[in-house]
Scaffold this motif. Structure first.
Motif, PDB file in Angstrom:
ATOM      1  N   ARG A  47      -6.050 -22.753  11.222  1.00 55.17           N
ATOM      2  CA  ARG A  47      -7.510 -22.812  11.331  1.00 55.17           C
ATOM      3  C   ARG A  47      -8.146 -21.540  10.797  1.00 55.17           C
ATOM      4  O   ARG A  47      -9.210 -21.576  10.141  1.00 55.17           O
ATOM      5  CB  ARG A  47      -7.939 -23.037  12.789  1.00 55.17           C
ATOM      6  CG  ARG A  47      -9.418 -23.332  12.921  1.00 55.17           C
ATOM      7  CD  ARG A  47      -9.834 -23.605  14.333  1.00 55.17           C
ATOM      8  NE  ARG A  47      -9.823 -22.402  15.152  1.00 55.17           N
ATOM      9  CZ  ARG A  47     -10.605 -22.220  16.220  1.00 55.17           C
ATOM     10  NH1 ARG A  47     -11.444 -23.172  16.590  1.00 55.17           N
ATOM     11  NH2 ARG A  47     -10.524 -21.128  16.929  1.00 55.17           N
ATOM     12  N   SER A  48      -7.515 -20.387  11.027  1.00 55.38           N
ATOM     13  CA  SER A  48      -8.042 -19.123  10.511  1.00 55.38           C
ATOM     14  C   SER A  48      -7.957 -19.077   8.987  1.00 55.38           C
ATOM     15  O   SER A  48      -8.862 -18.569   8.315  1.00 55.38           O
ATOM     16  CB  SER A  48      -7.273 -17.950  11.122  1.00 55.38           C
ATOM     17  OG  SER A  48      -7.462 -17.907  12.526  1.00 55.38           O
ATOM     18  N   ILE A  49      -6.858 -19.584   8.433  1.00 55.06           N
ATOM     19  CA  ILE A  49      -6.729 -19.654   6.977  1.00 55.06           C
ATOM     20  C   ILE A  49      -7.814 -20.548   6.391  1.00 55.06           C
ATOM     21  O   ILE A  49      -8.430 -20.217   5.363  1.00 55.06           O
ATOM     22  CB  ILE A  49      -5.319 -20.157   6.602  1.00 55.06           C
ATOM     23  CG1 ILE A  49      -4.275 -19.086   6.951  1.00 55.06           C
ATOM     24  CG2 ILE A  49      -5.244 -20.521   5.119  1.00 55.06           C
ATOM     25  CD1 ILE A  49      -2.841 -19.568   6.845  1.00 55.06           C
ATOM     26  N   GLU A  50      -8.082 -21.660   7.053  1.00 53.82           N
ATOM     27  CA  GLU A  50      -9.144 -22.557   6.595  1.00 53.82           C
ATOM     28  C   GLU A  50     -10.504 -21.866   6.617  1.00 53.82           C
ATOM     29  O   GLU A  50     -11.336 -22.076   5.719  1.00 53.82           O
ATOM     30  CB  GLU A  50      -9.173 -23.818   7.461  1.00 53.82           C
ATOM     31  CG  GLU A  50      -7.981 -24.746   7.243  1.00 53.82           C
ATOM     32  CD  GLU A  50      -7.924 -25.853   8.282  1.00 53.82           C
ATOM     33  OE1 GLU A  50      -8.821 -25.895   9.162  1.00 53.82           O
ATOM     34  OE2 GLU A  50      -6.981 -26.674   8.226  1.00 53.82           O
ATOM     35  N   ALA A  51     -10.736 -21.042   7.641  1.00 51.40           N
ATOM     36  CA  ALA A  51     -12.007 -20.319   7.727  1.00 51.40           C
ATOM     37  C   ALA A  51     -12.178 -19.372   6.540  1.00 51.40           C
ATOM     38  O   ALA A  51     -13.267 -19.276   5.948  1.00 51.40           O
ATOM     39  CB  ALA A  51     -12.083 -19.544   9.047  1.00 51.40           C
ATOM     40  N   VAL A  52     -11.117 -18.654   6.179  1.00 54.57           N
ATOM     41  CA  VAL A  52     -11.181 -17.753   5.028  1.00 54.57           C
ATOM     42  C   VAL A  52     -11.351 -18.554   3.741  1.00 54.57           C
ATOM     43  O   VAL A  52     -12.103 -18.150   2.837  1.00 54.57           O
ATOM     44  CB  VAL A  52      -9.922 -16.871   4.959  1.00 54.57           C
ATOM     45  CG1 VAL A  52      -9.916 -16.028   3.683  1.00 54.57           C
ATOM     46  CG2 VAL A  52      -9.832 -15.964   6.190  1.00 54.57           C
ATOM     47  N   GLU A  53     -10.695 -19.690   3.649  1.00 55.92           N
ATOM     48  CA  GLU A  53     -10.802 -20.490   2.431  1.00 55.92           C
ATOM     49  C   GLU A  53     -12.216 -21.037   2.234  1.00 55.92           C
ATOM     50  O   GLU A  53     -12.660 -21.211   1.098  1.00 55.92           O
ATOM     51  CB  GLU A  53      -9.779 -21.626   2.452  1.00 55.92           C
ATOM     52  CG  GLU A  53      -8.348 -21.125   2.238  1.00 55.92           C
ATOM     53  CD  GLU A  53      -7.408 -22.223   1.807  1.00 55.92           C
ATOM     54  OE1 GLU A  53      -7.478 -23.308   2.424  1.00 55.92           O
ATOM     55  OE2 GLU A  53      -6.624 -21.993   0.865  1.00 55.92           O
ATOM     56  N   ARG A  54     -12.941 -21.281   3.309  1.00 58.48           N
ATOM     57  CA  ARG A  54     -14.335 -21.703   3.160  1.00 58.48           C
ATOM     58  C   ARG A  54     -15.167 -20.592   2.527  1.00 58.48           C
ATOM     59  O   ARG A  54     -16.059 -20.856   1.705  1.00 58.48           O
ATOM     60  CB  ARG A  54     -14.919 -22.105   4.519  1.00 58.48           C
ATOM     61  CG  ARG A  54     -14.416 -23.464   5.011  1.00 58.48           C
ATOM     62  CD  ARG A  54     -15.247 -23.967   6.179  1.00 58.48           C
ATOM     63  NE  ARG A  54     -15.030 -23.175   7.386  1.00 58.48           N
ATOM     64  CZ  ARG A  54     -14.088 -23.424   8.277  1.00 58.48           C
ATOM     65  NH1 ARG A  54     -13.248 -24.427   8.109  1.00 58.48           N
ATOM     66  NH2 ARG A  54     -13.974 -22.667   9.361  1.00 58.48           N
ATOM     67  N   LEU A  55     -14.858 -19.353   2.899  1.00 58.81           N
ATOM     68  CA  LEU A  55     -15.561 -18.223   2.278  1.00 58.81           C
ATOM     69  C   LEU A  55     -15.174 -18.091   0.814  1.00 58.81           C
ATOM     70  O   LEU A  55     -16.019 -17.777  -0.037  1.00 58.81           O
ATOM     71  CB  LEU A  55     -15.225 -16.932   3.024  1.00 58.81           C
ATOM     72  CG  LEU A  55     -15.420 -16.926   4.543  1.00 58.81           C
ATOM     73  CD1 LEU A  55     -15.066 -15.554   5.106  1.00 58.81           C
ATOM     74  CD2 LEU A  55     -16.844 -17.307   4.910  1.00 58.81           C
TER      75      LEU A  55
END
Length: 418
Positions: free
Chosen positions: A64-72
């Motif tokens: 989920r944290s990786i997904e958050a960075v990927e949105r940025l």
């Protein structure tokens, strides 16, 4: 509760948020399902309805944290230039931290202990993390321009991600509404560097005393214990670097371990003191160097990067000891912040003598500190890095700026990116 329903999704998000906070506070190895359950008002059996094992929950938090960075990254990828993409990513990243601080965004777990994962979760997380790293590396590519080789580009990507991640260590000093300003200051420093127009890249270094040479062939020396423990804490986190693991690496019994250190906390404290001593030694030698502020700053960073990759290294990563007992953690963080202020002193000296351009010295010092700290794992991302080229690959893009490249005349001068 039925999987897929809004209520199920809401409860699962609450669990992931609470777990991320627990893992950030206690480490992935130290956080327990019981801790997570208490933090969200559930019993442990309720957590296992969503995630059977702690490892499943850890994996979900990291993804989920990786997904958050990927949105940025997705936002930044739409920008037309390296400069605009880097600025977009950094400002968005600190914006996310501001939203977390004020409760508008769920917590994201730190990536510092991902190498402590075991199969099959490690493969899942490493694949996702590597894909994220590749996307971030893509921000630094300019269409139609080939100015860096693979190692150079990987080093710059590791630098960008490390600078962003390190922000979590110092940005709480600011009010959340000021995070965006700090993000713009960071972007300006990373893109354009710290050097004034008249300051060239320097390759001078200073030799460090070598405890390894002095203790050659003595695997059970206190120095050997500290090196082994530092490496394991960097890789596995405070909880993951067990006494058994440290003793096994040195091929010693647990009894031999306790002959040197009464507790594991004593050992980790000694490892941190060793790291601080190495930084102090270099900073003190640089401060006495007969040069300007820029030259002293470069001398410090080059020498510490060389130490990181030497037989004496690495320095202990700050993010790896987040799970230290509270009082000890506070004491060590305070020491690290004081050492960071010494970097700020070199920067202020440089601004006064004209060798460093005008920047926010506090933010700049934290970025330098974060760059040096993250060099402990640069070999994982830059296979061609060595003691000899680490500073050119990794420190120069930070100190001279991502938008600058060595000139074609052998790298003694600097030229802007095409």
């Amino acid at each position: 509760m039925t999987p897929g329903t809004p209520r199920f999704q809401e409860k699962r998000e609450a669990i992931l948020d609470g777990a991320a906070r627990q893992f950030n506070q206690n480490g992935i190895k130290g956080g327990t399902l019981a801790d997570v359950a208490r933090s969200v008002g559930l019993i442990t059996n309720s957590i296992t309805y969503y995630y059977r094992k702690k490892e499943d929950l850890v994996c979900a938090c990291l993804l989920r944290s990786i997904e958050a960075v990927e949105r940025l990254l997705a936002q930044a990828e739409g920008e037309p230039s390296v400069e605009a993409r880097v600025r977009s990513f950094l400002v968005a990243y600190v914006g996310m931290l501001a939203d977390i601080a004020e409760g508008r965004h769920p917590e994201v777990v730190l990536f510092s202990e991902t190498r402590a994962l075991t199969a099959p979760h490690d493969e899942t997380v490493f694949l996702a993390y590597t894909n994220m790293f590749r996307r971030l590396r893509g921000l630094l590519k300019e269409e139609g321009v080939e100015v860096v080789d693979r190692d150079d580009l990987n080093a710059r990507a590791h630098l960008l991600l490390s600078i962003a991640s390190w922000t979590r260590a110092w940005i709480p000093r600011y009010e959340p509404q000021d995070y965006a300003r700090a993000g713009h200051w960071m972007a300006d420093i990373l893109l354009h560097g710290l050097a004034s127009e008249r300051s060239a890249w320097s390759r001078i270094e200073m030799p460090l005393r070598s405890p390894v040479a002095a203790a050659a062939g003595q695997s059970a020396t206190p120095e050997a214990f500290l090196r082994a423990a530092t490496r394991l804490v960097n890789e596995q986190g405070y909880r993951g670097a067990s006494v058994d693991r440290i003793s096994a690496e040195l091929k010693l019994t647990k009894g031999s371990f306790y002959h040197h250190h009464e507790t594991k906390e004593d050992l980790i404290s000694a490892c941190l003191d060793r790291t601080f001593s190495a930084i102090r030694e270099v900073q003190a030698a640089a401060a006495s160097h007969d040069g300007n502020g820029w030259e002293r700053l470069v001398l410090t960073t080059r020498s510490l990067l060389r130490y990181q990759l030497s037989a004496d290294g690495p320095l202990m990563r700050v993010s790896a000891w987040s799970a230290l007992p509270g009082a000890l953690r506070y004491e060590k963080l305070r020491t690290m912040n004081r050492l960071s202020e010494r970097f700020a002193g070199f920067i202020v000296d440089g601004m006064q003598d004209g060798s460093v351009r005008v920047v926010d010295q506090t933010v700049a010092a934290q970025m330098v500190n974060g760059m040096i700290n993250a060099a402990a794992e640069i070999e994982n991302w830059v296979p061609g890095v060595t003691m000899e080229n680490a500073a050119d690959l990794y420190a120069r893009p930070m100190l001279k700026g991502l938008l600058h490249r060595p000139s074609a005349s052998g790298g003694k001068g600097e030229a802007p990116q095409a």
